[in-house]
Design an enzyme around this catalytic site. Structure first.
Site, PDB file in Angstrom:
ATOM      1  N   HIS A 152       0.841  -1.297  -0.222  1.00 23.13           N
ATOM      2  CA  HIS A 152      -0.133   0.028  -0.038  1.00 23.13           C
ATOM      3  C   HIS A 152       0.818   1.087   0.169  1.00 23.13           C
ATOM      4  O   HIS A 152       1.990   1.283   0.374  1.00 23.13           O
ATOM      5  CB  HIS A 152      -0.646  -0.045   1.136  1.00 23.13           C
ATOM      6  CG  HIS A 152      -2.152  -0.914   1.083  1.00 23.13           C
ATOM      7  ND1 HIS A 152      -2.212  -2.221   1.287  1.00 23.13           N
ATOM      8  CD2 HIS A 152      -3.172  -0.645   0.813  1.00 23.13           C
ATOM      9  CE1 HIS A 152      -3.302  -2.764   1.427  1.00 23.13           C
ATOM     10  NE2 HIS A 152      -4.091  -1.872   0.764  1.00 23.13           N
ATOM     11  N   LYS A 156      -1.127   4.901   4.489  1.00 21.63           N
ATOM     12  CA  LYS A 156      -2.021   3.951   5.295  1.00 21.63           C
ATOM     13  C   LYS A 156      -1.591   3.739   6.490  1.00 21.63           C
ATOM     14  O   LYS A 156      -0.439   3.315   6.961  1.00 21.63           O
ATOM     15  CB  LYS A 156      -1.905   2.468   4.542  1.00 21.63           C
ATOM     16  CG  LYS A 156      -3.063   1.569   4.905  1.00 21.63           C
ATOM     17  CD  LYS A 156      -3.178   0.273   4.155  1.00 21.63           C
ATOM     18  CE  LYS A 156      -4.232  -0.765   4.637  1.00 21.63           C
ATOM     19  NZ  LYS A 156      -5.490  -0.124   4.848  1.00 21.63           N
TER      20      LYS A 156
HETATM   21  P1  NAD Z   1      -7.655   9.748   4.353  1.00 21.41           P
HETATM   22  O1  NAD Z   1      -6.598   9.846   5.365  1.00 21.41           O
HETATM   23  O2  NAD Z   1      -7.282  10.213   2.943  1.00 21.41           O
HETATM   24  O3  NAD Z   1      -9.157  10.067   4.678  1.00 21.41           O
HETATM   25  C1  NAD Z   1      -9.612  10.128   6.213  1.00 21.41           C
HETATM   26  C2  NAD Z   1     -10.449  11.162   6.518  1.00 21.41           C
HETATM   27  O4  NAD Z   1     -11.165  10.764   7.486  1.00 21.41           O
HETATM   28  C3  NAD Z   1      -9.833  12.472   6.691  1.00 21.41           C
HETATM   29  O5  NAD Z   1     -10.531  13.468   5.675  1.00 21.41           O
HETATM   30  C4  NAD Z   1     -10.086  12.859   8.067  1.00 21.41           C
HETATM   31  O6  NAD Z   1      -9.984  14.343   8.287  1.00 21.41           O
HETATM   32  C5  NAD Z   1     -11.402  12.364   8.169  1.00 21.41           C
HETATM   33  N1  NAD Z   1     -11.657  12.313   9.663  1.00 21.41           N
HETATM   34  C6  NAD Z   1     -10.713  11.867  10.629  1.00 21.41           C
HETATM   35  N2  NAD Z   1     -11.321  11.704  11.885  1.00 21.41           N
HETATM   36  C7  NAD Z   1     -12.671  12.051  11.727  1.00 21.41           C
HETATM   37  C8  NAD Z   1     -13.954  12.205  12.213  1.00 21.41           C
HETATM   38  N3  NAD Z   1     -13.721  12.273  13.789  1.00 21.41           N
HETATM   39  N4  NAD Z   1     -14.965  12.312  11.854  1.00 21.41           N
HETATM   40  C9  NAD Z   1     -15.194  12.337  10.377  1.00 21.41           C
HETATM   41  N5  NAD Z   1     -13.997  12.541   9.697  1.00 21.41           N
HETATM   42  C10 NAD Z   1     -12.801  12.293  10.270  1.00 21.41           C
HETATM   43  O7  NAD Z   1      -7.827   8.167   4.121  1.00 21.41           O
HETATM   44  P2  NAD Z   1      -8.377   7.276   3.122  1.00 21.41           P
HETATM   45  O8  NAD Z   1      -7.230   6.632   2.145  1.00 21.41           O
HETATM   46  O9  NAD Z   1      -9.451   8.073   2.511  1.00 21.41           O
HETATM   47  O10 NAD Z   1      -8.785   5.855   3.795  1.00 21.41           O
HETATM   48  C11 NAD Z   1      -9.860   6.027   4.815  1.00 21.41           C
HETATM   49  C12 NAD Z   1     -10.133   4.536   5.275  1.00 21.41           C
HETATM   50  O11 NAD Z   1     -10.587   3.638   4.259  1.00 21.41           O
HETATM   51  C13 NAD Z   1      -8.728   3.836   5.804  1.00 21.41           C
HETATM   52  O12 NAD Z   1      -9.043   2.985   6.768  1.00 21.41           O
HETATM   53  C14 NAD Z   1      -8.416   2.824   4.823  1.00 21.41           C
HETATM   54  O13 NAD Z   1      -7.799   1.716   5.015  1.00 21.41           O
HETATM   55  C15 NAD Z   1      -9.954   2.553   4.166  1.00 21.41           C
HETATM   56  N6  NAD Z   1      -9.972   1.882   2.779  1.00 21.41           N
HETATM   57  C16 NAD Z   1     -10.797   1.155   2.595  1.00 21.41           C
HETATM   58  C17 NAD Z   1     -11.127   0.507   1.413  1.00 21.41           C
HETATM   59  C18 NAD Z   1     -12.167  -0.540   1.042  1.00 21.41           C
HETATM   60  O14 NAD Z   1     -12.365  -0.753  -0.074  1.00 21.41           O
HETATM   61  N7  NAD Z   1     -13.000  -0.813   2.190  1.00 21.41           N
HETATM   62  C19 NAD Z   1     -10.454   1.225   0.211  1.00 21.41           C
HETATM   63  C20 NAD Z   1      -9.470   2.402   0.469  1.00 21.41           C
HETATM   64  C21 NAD Z   1      -9.249   2.549   1.756  1.00 21.41           C
END
Ligand code: NAD
Length: 249
Positions: A152, A156
């Site tokens: 990744h 991450k």
């Molecule tokens: P990122 O860091 O780009 O985004 C996370 C967002 O969450 C940020 O905008 C942050 O400000 C926000 N956040 C943090 N605390 C918060 C709160 N209390 N309330 C509301 N928002 C809040 O991360 P990302 O790359 O978008 O990934 C997010 C998650 O999704 C990770 O856990 C990643 O592993 C997961 N993910 C899952 C899949 C899937 O298919 N299930 C795919 C990609 C990523």
């Protein structure tokens, strides 16, 4: 006509008709949040009624917007609390945040069952990743010596990835818990999300690999989960039953 996520394009997806699914997104400013907000704006049948990030009050937003589904892509501790909040308010959770502890997930499954509330928590919403796990399970019945390499981007937070842990869980069902299935994690620029399941036999090796080239690959699976969540009356911990049928769990 289809949009860049492979979904048919509607005329005006912001208008709320009786068949429009009203959706709130938590983590809306993040990489995944921005992608899914764009997908919801351009796919027919959805209304994006709340976009919430770190500084916002999700409870107030859910109550004020009347959202039927909460999509969450945030961070592990927050995603777990958002899952609980959605179930408390009777909002269908569609949670993509990885790294949520298993005890929290199991407790949420029980609470959702009591309320007959449908939802999906999936470590990977890419259809290709669902197929990768399914194909690896099939292969492991014949080649049970298996290891997982996941790679990744450096941003991450959790390692091993949620996808690799889920893959291991599904493979243990096939090869048994006595056989160790190691997971190797790589965090490097140049990757979005990749995983290879390697199965070895005497004089041969089989690799089953999935590469996420662009986050838009997650949109069809997330939109499928949003559509189906209100129809299933339980919290699924995998997308596979919605893609492959009820037995895939
Ligand atoms: P990122 O860091 O780009 O985004 C996370 C967002 O969450 C940020 O905008 C942050 O400000 C926000 N956040 C943090 N605390 C918060 C709160 N209390 N309330 C509301 N928002 C809040 O991360 P990302 O790359 O978008 O990934 C997010 C998650 O999704 C990770 O856990 C990643 O592993 C997961 N993910 C899952 C899949 C899937 O298919 N299930 C795919 C990609 C990523």
């Amino acid at each position: 006509m289809k949009n860049s996520f492979g979904e048919p394009v509607g005329k005006d997806t912001r208008m709320c008709g009786p068949r429009t699914m009203q959706v709130a997104v938590a983590g809306a400013q993040g990489r995944m949040g921005r992608m899914i907000c764009e997908a919801l704006r351009s796919a027919p049948g959805f209304a994006l009624v709340a976009e919430v990030d770190r500084e916002d009050d999700l409870r107030a937003a859910l109550v004020a917007s009347g959202a039927r589904v909460l999509v969450d892509f945030t961070i592990p501790a927050v995603g777990a609390d958002h899952l609980d909040l959605a179930i408390e308010l009777g909002v269908h959770p569609v949670i993509g945040t990885t790294g949520i502890p298993k005890e929290r997930l199991d407790a949420a499954v029980s609470r959702a069952r009591e309320k007959r509330l449908g939802g999906v928590v999936a470590a990977n919403f890419a259809i290709g990743a669902v197929l990768m796990i399914e194909l690896a399970r099939r292969a492991a019945q014949h080649l049970p010596a298996v290891e997982i390499i996941e790679a990744h981007h450096p941003g991450k937070l959790d390692a091993p990835s949620g996808t690799s842990l889920r893959t291991r869980e599904r493979l243990v069902e096939v090869v048994g818990s006595l056989r160790e299935i190691p997971i190797h994690s790589v965090r490097l620029p140049g990757f979005v999300a990749s995983q290879e399941v390697i199965l070895g036999g005497p004089g041969e090796r089989l690799s089953i690999r999935h590469d996420t080239l662009d986050r838009s690959c997650f949109a069809p699976g997330i939109l499928l989960a949003i559509r189906r969540a209100p129809t299933i009356e339980e919290l699924l911990l995998d997308l596979a039953p919605l893609v492959l049928g009820r037995d895939a769990r």
